[in-house]
Design a protein around this motif. Structure first.
Motif, PDB file in Angstrom:
ATOM      1  N   LYS A  45       0.820  -1.194   0.000  1.00 23.95           N
ATOM      2  CA  LYS A  45       0.000   0.000   0.000  1.00 23.95           C
ATOM      3  C   LYS A  45       0.867   1.262   0.000  1.00 23.95           C
ATOM      4  CE  LYS A  45      -3.720   1.601   2.687  1.00 23.95           C
ATOM      5  NZ  LYS A  45      -4.232   1.504   4.034  1.00 23.95           N
ATOM      6  N   GLU A  46       1.872   1.289   0.910  1.00 19.25           N
ATOM      7  CA  GLU A  46       2.642   2.521   1.075  1.00 19.25           C
ATOM      8  C   GLU A  46       3.652   2.752  -0.035  1.00 19.25           C
ATOM      9  OE1 GLU A  46       4.244   2.543   4.982  1.00 19.25           O
ATOM     10  OE2 GLU A  46       2.272   2.732   5.923  1.00 19.25           O
ATOM     11  N   GLU A  47       4.312   1.671  -0.467  1.00 24.66           N
ATOM     12  CA  GLU A  47       5.332   1.861  -1.491  1.00 24.66           C
ATOM     13  C   GLU A  47       4.769   1.612  -2.885  1.00 24.66           C
ATOM     14  OE1 GLU A  47       9.197   0.525  -0.547  1.00 24.66           O
ATOM     15  OE2 GLU A  47       8.833   0.475   1.606  1.00 24.66           O
ATOM     16  N   GLY A  48       3.539   1.174  -2.951  1.00 22.88           N
ATOM     17  CA  GLY A  48       2.895   0.971  -4.250  1.00 22.88           C
ATOM     18  C   GLY A  48       3.524  -0.119  -5.097  1.00 22.88           C
ATOM     19  N   ILE A  49       4.258  -1.048  -4.447  1.00 23.59           N
ATOM     20  CA  ILE A  49       4.870  -2.096  -5.248  1.00 23.59           C
ATOM     21  C   ILE A  49       3.943  -3.308  -5.303  1.00 23.59           C
ATOM     22  CG2 ILE A  49       7.150  -1.324  -4.540  1.00 23.59           C
ATOM     23  CD1 ILE A  49       7.450  -3.896  -3.004  1.00 23.59           C
ATOM     24  N   ALA A  50       4.173  -4.132  -6.303  1.00 24.08           N
ATOM     25  CA  ALA A  50       3.391  -5.353  -6.429  1.00 24.08           C
ATOM     26  C   ALA A  50       4.082  -6.446  -5.633  1.00 24.08           C
ATOM     27  CB  ALA A  50       3.292  -5.752  -7.888  1.00 24.08           C
ATOM     28  N   ILE A  51       3.301  -7.337  -5.035  1.00 26.06           N
ATOM     29  CA  ILE A  51       3.891  -8.449  -4.302  1.00 26.06           C
ATOM     30  C   ILE A  51       3.254  -9.740  -4.783  1.00 26.06           C
ATOM     31  CG2 ILE A  51       4.293  -9.474  -2.041  1.00 26.06           C
ATOM     32  CD1 ILE A  51       4.140  -6.715  -0.830  1.00 26.06           C
ATOM     33  N   LEU A  52       4.103 -10.668  -5.199  1.00 27.73           N
ATOM     34  CA  LEU A  52       3.593 -11.983  -5.572  1.00 27.73           C
ATOM     35  C   LEU A  52       4.024 -12.961  -4.489  1.00 27.73           C
ATOM     36  CD1 LEU A  52       3.632 -13.600  -9.057  1.00 27.73           C
ATOM     37  CD2 LEU A  52       4.537 -14.882  -7.147  1.00 27.73           C
ATOM     38  N   VAL A  53       3.039 -13.570  -3.815  1.00 34.19           N
ATOM     39  CA  VAL A  53       3.364 -14.560  -2.779  1.00 34.19           C
ATOM     40  C   VAL A  53       2.802 -15.904  -3.178  1.00 34.19           C
ATOM     41  CG1 VAL A  53       3.752 -13.617  -0.488  1.00 34.19           C
ATOM     42  CG2 VAL A  53       1.491 -13.453  -1.479  1.00 34.19           C
ATOM     43  N   SER A  54       3.653 -16.924  -3.116  1.00 37.22           N
ATOM     44  CA  SER A  54       3.119 -18.256  -3.407  1.00 37.22           C
ATOM     45  C   SER A  54       2.839 -18.950  -2.090  1.00 37.22           C
ATOM     46  CB  SER A  54       4.117 -19.064  -4.220  1.00 37.22           C
ATOM     47  OG  SER A  54       5.104 -19.587  -3.374  1.00 37.22           O
ATOM     48  N   SER A  55       1.892 -19.888  -2.128  1.00 32.72           N
ATOM     49  CA  SER A  55       1.618 -20.656  -0.926  1.00 32.72           C
ATOM     50  C   SER A  55       0.786 -21.876  -1.263  1.00 32.72           C
ATOM     51  CB  SER A  55       0.871 -19.811   0.094  1.00 32.72           C
ATOM     52  OG  SER A  55       0.640 -20.575   1.261  1.00 32.72           O
ATOM     53  N   HIS A  56       0.950 -22.916  -0.460  1.00 34.12           N
ATOM     54  CA  HIS A  56       0.047 -24.053  -0.602  1.00 34.12           C
ATOM     55  C   HIS A  56      -0.937 -24.088   0.560  1.00 34.12           C
ATOM     56  CE1 HIS A  56       3.018 -25.742   2.141  1.00 34.12           C
ATOM     57  NE2 HIS A  56       2.115 -26.632   2.486  1.00 34.12           N
ATOM     58  N   VAL A  57      -0.748 -23.150   1.508  1.00 37.86           N
ATOM     59  CA  VAL A  57      -1.666 -23.087   2.644  1.00 37.86           C
ATOM     60  C   VAL A  57      -2.613 -21.918   2.410  1.00 37.86           C
ATOM     61  CG1 VAL A  57      -1.857 -23.066   5.136  1.00 37.86           C
ATOM     62  CG2 VAL A  57       0.239 -23.863   4.063  1.00 37.86           C
ATOM     63  N   LEU A  58      -3.830 -22.257   1.948  1.00 37.18           N
ATOM     64  CA  LEU A  58      -4.712 -21.208   1.455  1.00 37.18           C
ATOM     65  C   LEU A  58      -5.280 -20.339   2.547  1.00 37.18           C
ATOM     66  CD1 LEU A  58      -5.945 -23.897  -0.743  1.00 37.18           C
ATOM     67  CD2 LEU A  58      -5.032 -21.790  -1.646  1.00 37.18           C
ATOM     68  N   SER A  59      -5.532 -20.945   3.713  1.00 36.57           N
ATOM     69  CA  SER A  59      -6.169 -20.165   4.772  1.00 36.57           C
ATOM     70  C   SER A  59      -5.299 -18.969   5.155  1.00 36.57           C
ATOM     71  CB  SER A  59      -6.424 -21.055   5.976  1.00 36.57           C
ATOM     72  OG  SER A  59      -5.238 -21.726   6.324  1.00 36.57           O
ATOM     73  N   GLU A  60      -3.962 -19.125   5.014  1.00 39.26           N
ATOM     74  CA  GLU A  60      -3.079 -18.026   5.391  1.00 39.26           C
ATOM     75  C   GLU A  60      -3.092 -16.891   4.375  1.00 39.26           C
ATOM     76  OE1 GLU A  60       0.171 -21.100   7.304  1.00 39.26           O
ATOM     77  OE2 GLU A  60       0.701 -19.886   5.575  1.00 39.26           O
ATOM     78  N   MET A  61      -3.539 -17.216   3.173  1.00 36.81           N
ATOM     79  CA  MET A  61      -3.435 -16.243   2.097  1.00 36.81           C
ATOM     80  C   MET A  61      -4.650 -15.333   2.003  1.00 36.81           C
ATOM     81  SD  MET A  61      -0.597 -16.479   0.491  1.00 36.81           S
ATOM     82  CE  MET A  61       0.240 -16.818   2.021  1.00 36.81           C
ATOM     83  N   GLU A  62      -5.753 -15.824   2.581  1.00 38.12           N
ATOM     84  CA  GLU A  62      -7.018 -15.133   2.390  1.00 38.12           C
ATOM     85  C   GLU A  62      -6.966 -13.673   2.805  1.00 38.12           C
ATOM     86  OE1 GLU A  62     -11.582 -16.535   2.628  1.00 38.12           O
ATOM     87  OE2 GLU A  62     -10.054 -17.586   3.765  1.00 38.12           O
ATOM     88  N   LEU A  63      -6.360 -13.439   3.978  1.00 42.99           N
ATOM     89  CA  LEU A  63      -6.334 -12.077   4.495  1.00 42.99           C
ATOM     90  C   LEU A  63      -5.181 -11.268   3.923  1.00 42.99           C
ATOM     91  CD1 LEU A  63      -7.179 -12.915   8.168  1.00 42.99           C
ATOM     92  CD2 LEU A  63      -8.647 -11.725   6.532  1.00 42.99           C
ATOM     93  N   MET A  64      -4.267 -11.959   3.226  1.00 41.76           N
ATOM     94  CA  MET A  64      -3.075 -11.275   2.743  1.00 41.76           C
ATOM     95  C   MET A  64      -3.255 -10.739   1.328  1.00 41.76           C
ATOM     96  SD  MET A  64       0.801 -12.795   2.589  1.00 41.76           S
ATOM     97  CE  MET A  64       0.923 -13.381   4.249  1.00 41.76           C
ATOM     98  N   CYS A  65      -3.968 -11.488   0.501  1.00 44.83           N
ATOM     99  CA  CYS A  65      -3.979 -11.182  -0.934  1.00 44.83           C
ATOM    100  C   CYS A  65      -5.194 -10.384  -1.385  1.00 44.83           C
ATOM    101  CB  CYS A  65      -3.948 -12.474  -1.737  1.00 44.83           C
ATOM    102  SG  CYS A  65      -2.639 -13.563  -1.240  1.00 44.83           S
ATOM    103  N   ASP A  66      -4.952  -9.597  -2.442  1.00 43.97           N
ATOM    104  CA  ASP A  66      -6.057  -8.893  -3.094  1.00 43.97           C
ATOM    105  C   ASP A  66      -6.655  -9.770  -4.185  1.00 43.97           C
ATOM    106  OD1 ASP A  66      -5.614  -6.396  -1.723  1.00 43.97           O
ATOM    107  OD2 ASP A  66      -3.781  -6.262  -2.904  1.00 43.97           O
ATOM    108  N   ARG A  67      -5.754 -10.429  -4.913  1.00 43.07           N
ATOM    109  CA  ARG A  67      -6.199 -11.310  -5.991  1.00 43.07           C
ATOM    110  C   ARG A  67      -5.363 -12.566  -5.901  1.00 43.07           C
ATOM    111  NH1 ARG A  67      -5.955 -10.405 -11.584  1.00 43.07           N
ATOM    112  NH2 ARG A  67      -3.888  -9.551 -11.203  1.00 43.07           N
ATOM    113  N   PHE A  68      -5.814 -13.605  -6.568  1.00 40.27           N
ATOM    114  CA  PHE A  68      -4.998 -14.810  -6.548  1.00 40.27           C
ATOM    115  C   PHE A  68      -5.184 -15.633  -7.809  1.00 40.27           C
ATOM    116  CE2 PHE A  68      -9.017 -15.794  -4.583  1.00 40.27           C
ATOM    117  CZ  PHE A  68      -9.372 -17.019  -5.125  1.00 40.27           C
ATOM    118  N   ALA A  69      -4.178 -16.432  -8.089  1.00 42.55           N
ATOM    119  CA  ALA A  69      -4.260 -17.400  -9.178  1.00 42.55           C
ATOM    120  C   ALA A  69      -4.083 -18.763  -8.536  1.00 42.55           C
ATOM    121  CB  ALA A  69      -3.156 -17.164 -10.191  1.00 42.55           C
TER     122      ALA A  69
END
Ligand SMILES: Nc1ncnc2c1ncn2[C@@H]1O[C@H](COP(=O)(O)OP(=O)(O)O)[C@@H](O)[C@H]1O
Ligand SMILES: [Mg+2]
Lengths: 318, 306
Positions: B181-205
């Motif tokens: 949000k503050e630096e306006g950079i994009a972040i790509l995070v991979s994960s196999h644990v979906l529950s952890e990603m729900e609150l972190m990501c805006d979009r997902f593939a």
């Protein structure tokens, strides 16, 4: 410049590892140990044989060389015998005894042995400087930046060479300092060598410098080889084992090979002993300093070419 | 949306006979946290390796800020900060020396930048300790600091929550959201644990066996045109069901525990409520059932996890 910064990085990593200090410690111990051994086995002026005695000794030695010369079945043995006779005769004519009091030069001459030890250390560094990054996985962080793979590999090879030069300089300078304090310059004589029966006198310090450099040539070549092996196979162990083995038996093996075939002159170790061209003449008839240097350069280029080729092309999947 | 900072176009990867990544395409935009999800062995790490140039692309193209990673590597990689798999830093160097090391590899990274990054990831107090003594969470944070040193436009993190405790995961999530949000950079995070990603990501593939299963917004269920399950609490379920079916014969409707379950879009639900009320049914409440990322993932992959 990026390459300089990369070298700075490699140097920082090298000198933040315990193993580097262990190597430096062992080398210092080696330098001290030879000093101690020589100190308690010094040849004093009173121990030196009389003129009559050493001249007789040389005459006897010449007879045996004469015999070797006549029976010699290969080039090097024969030319070596001829040259030794020439030197002995020169000594007898000019009253230069082969015996001298222990002095700084004899001590420094002994310490050329330590270059084998330096060789082992530089081979270890050259083998691990790439493989270690793969083993620890840090290679990924190193590669996913704007430095090219060529620059990264070059910085690692240059750092290895710098480390070798540092060890060599430490040995040379420290030996000189310790030697001049403990043994002094008394009773030192010139250095004699002969090629084709022609005798040359050289200053000791000059010749020692030459010897240290010449002895380092095989270290350089084996380091490049170890570097290549470790880059291709990513295994420190194979690279170290193979290169250290060759460091110790390479020239002996080549010497034996040279007895049977002239093709040996294209092998690496027939050419690493550049000192021969200044002392006893070539290992195989017709070899020259230029020839050996050319062969060495070809080997060096091949080693580095394959290192860079494999390092650049390989997928990094760790 | 603006131009994507990272763009994968029909990317394929074959190793020997294995077709590991198949026609993978997706875009990541500035300022978003993009989840790259999939079971173990789906090909997340392989894809990331291709994005950062550690491994060759068999076919297709990866564009980073307008530069192809295979044709213009130097230009492309300058925009990326990455950790691939584990945060492997030099264990025999201190945290600060690790950052000095990686800082030297980019232009214009000053002592102050290094200090600033150390503070941002909360490692200032241990900066002169050897990394060998760090916990996984600390290494993960130092890894992020090194990846951010040269102010990249996209940060790529491969399973950054692996091995972290819930508090660590939360800390990481807050930090990444803040950075995006503050630096306006994009972040790509991979994960196999979906529950952890729900609150972190805006979009997902989501990928499975190297193939893209779907790309969507985490909040996509709020979009008007997607049918979601709604629960109606009414005074007479049987009557309500008959009334709805007589007017809307095509809708999916069921009775469960004396509640009415209806799958419909937001718009349709609106008309249902008006219609039921007009027919004299009393509505106590209507609840939209929230589907977790995990459930949607299972739905998308037909229940196959790893
Ligand atoms: N170097 C390799 N050679 C052959 N197969 C590989 C290689 N690397 C990964 N794979 C295979 O590719 C698939 C994807 O692996 P990976 O990208 O590590 O998955 P993820 O990161 O999603 O868990 C796996 O089936 C794995 O076995
Ligand atoms: Mg993975």
């Amino acid at each position: 410049m990026l390459l300089l910064k990369l070298i700075q990085n490699e140097w920082m990593k090298l000198f933040n590892r315990v193993s580097t200090y262990v190597m430096l410690g062992i080398l210092l111990l080696g330098i001290v140990l030879t000093a101690v051994v020589i100190f308690f086995n010094q040849t004093e002026s009173s121990d030196l044989p009389s003129e009559e005695d050493w001249k007789q000794e040389l005459t006897i030695s010449n007879e045996s060389y004469k015999q070797t010369e006549e029976e010699a079945f290969n080039y090097f043995t024969e030319s070596y015998a001829i040259n030794q006779q020439a030197i002995n005769n020169y000594r007898i004519e000019n009253n230069i005894s082969p015996h001298e009091e222990t002095n700084v030069w004899t001590y420094m001459d002994t310490n050329i042995l330590l270059i084998q030890l330096i060789g082992v250390f530089v081979i270890i560094v050259g083998s691990s400087i790439v493989a270690h990054e793969f083993n620890k996985g840090t290679i990924k962080l190193l590669l996913v930046r704007s430095a090219s793979r060529n620059q990264i590999l070059a910085s690692k090879f240059i750092t290895t060479l710098l480390f070798g030069i540092l060890l060599l300089a430490i040995t040379f300078v420290l030996s000189f300092i310790i030697g001049s304090i403990l043994f002094g310059f008394d009773g030192s004589s010139v250095h004699l060598s002969a090629i084709d029966g022609e005798v040359t006198e050289r200053s000791r310090i000059l010749f020692l410098g030459l010897s240290y450099l010449a002895s380092s040539v095989s270290v350089l070549m084996l380091t490049a080889m170890a570097f290549m092996i470790s880059t291709i196979f990513r295994s420190e162990t194979i690279a170290i084992a193979l290169s250290v083995m060759l460091l110790f038996i390479g020239s002996t093996a080549t010497g034996i090979l040279a007895l049977f075939t002239d093709w040996a002159k294209y092998s690496l170790f027939a050419n690493t002993n550049l000192e021969l061209y200044f002392t006893d003449g070539p290992l195989i008839e017709g070899m020259t300093l230029g020839f050996s240097v050319a062969v060495l350069i070809v080997y060096l280029i091949l080693f580095l070419f394959f290192s860079f080729l494999f390092f650049k092309k390989r997928d990094v999947s760790i | 949306m603006s131009e994507p900072i990272l763009s994968l176009r029909k990317v394929n990867k074959k190793i020997g006979k294995n077709h590991i990544i198949k026609d993978l395409s997706f875009d990541v935009y500035p300022g978003e946290v993009f989840g790259f999800l999939g079971p173990n062995g789906a090909g997340k790490t392989t894809t990331i390796r291709m994005i950062v140039g550690l491994t060759n692309i068999t076919s297709g193209e990866i564009i980073v800020n307008g530069n192809s990673i295979s044709k213009n590597y130097k230009k492309a990689i300058e925009n990326i900060g990455a950790i691939v798999e584990n945060p492997e830093l030099y264990p025999y160097l201190t945290a600060r020396k690790n950052l000095i090391h990686f800082g030297r590899m980019s232009n214009n990274v000053t002592k102050e930048d290094i200090q600033h990054r150390l503070e941002l990831v909360n490692l200032d107090h241990v900066k002169d300790e050897k990394v060998a003594r760090f916990s996984l969470g600390m290494k993960q944070r130092l890894g992020i600091a090194q990846a951010m040193l040269h102010n990249p436009k996209i940060l790529i993190l491969d399973e950054p929550t692996n091995g972290l405790d819930p508090a660590g995961i939360r800390q990481m999530r807050d930090y990444l959201r803040k950075v995006a949000k503050e630096e306006g950079i994009a972040i790509l995070v991979s994960s196999h644990v979906l529950s952890e990603m729900e609150l972190m990501c805006d979009r997902f593939a989501i990928i499975q066996k190297g193939e893209l299963v779907q790309v969507e917004d985490v909040s996509s269920e709020e979009q008007a045109d997607i049918a979601n399950r709604h629960i109606f609490e009414v005074n007479d379920v049987e009557k309500a069901k008959d009334i709805l079916l007589s007017e809307y014969p095509d809708i999916a409707i069921e009775i469960h525990d004396n509640l009415l379950q209806v799958d419909a879009t937001k718009e349709q639900i609106g008309s249902f409520i008006t219609y039921l009320t007009s027919k004299g049914i009393i509505l106590y409440q209507v609840i939209r059932e929230k589907q977790t990322l995990e459930e949607r993932f299972l739905q998308a992959t037909n229940g196959e996890v790893s």
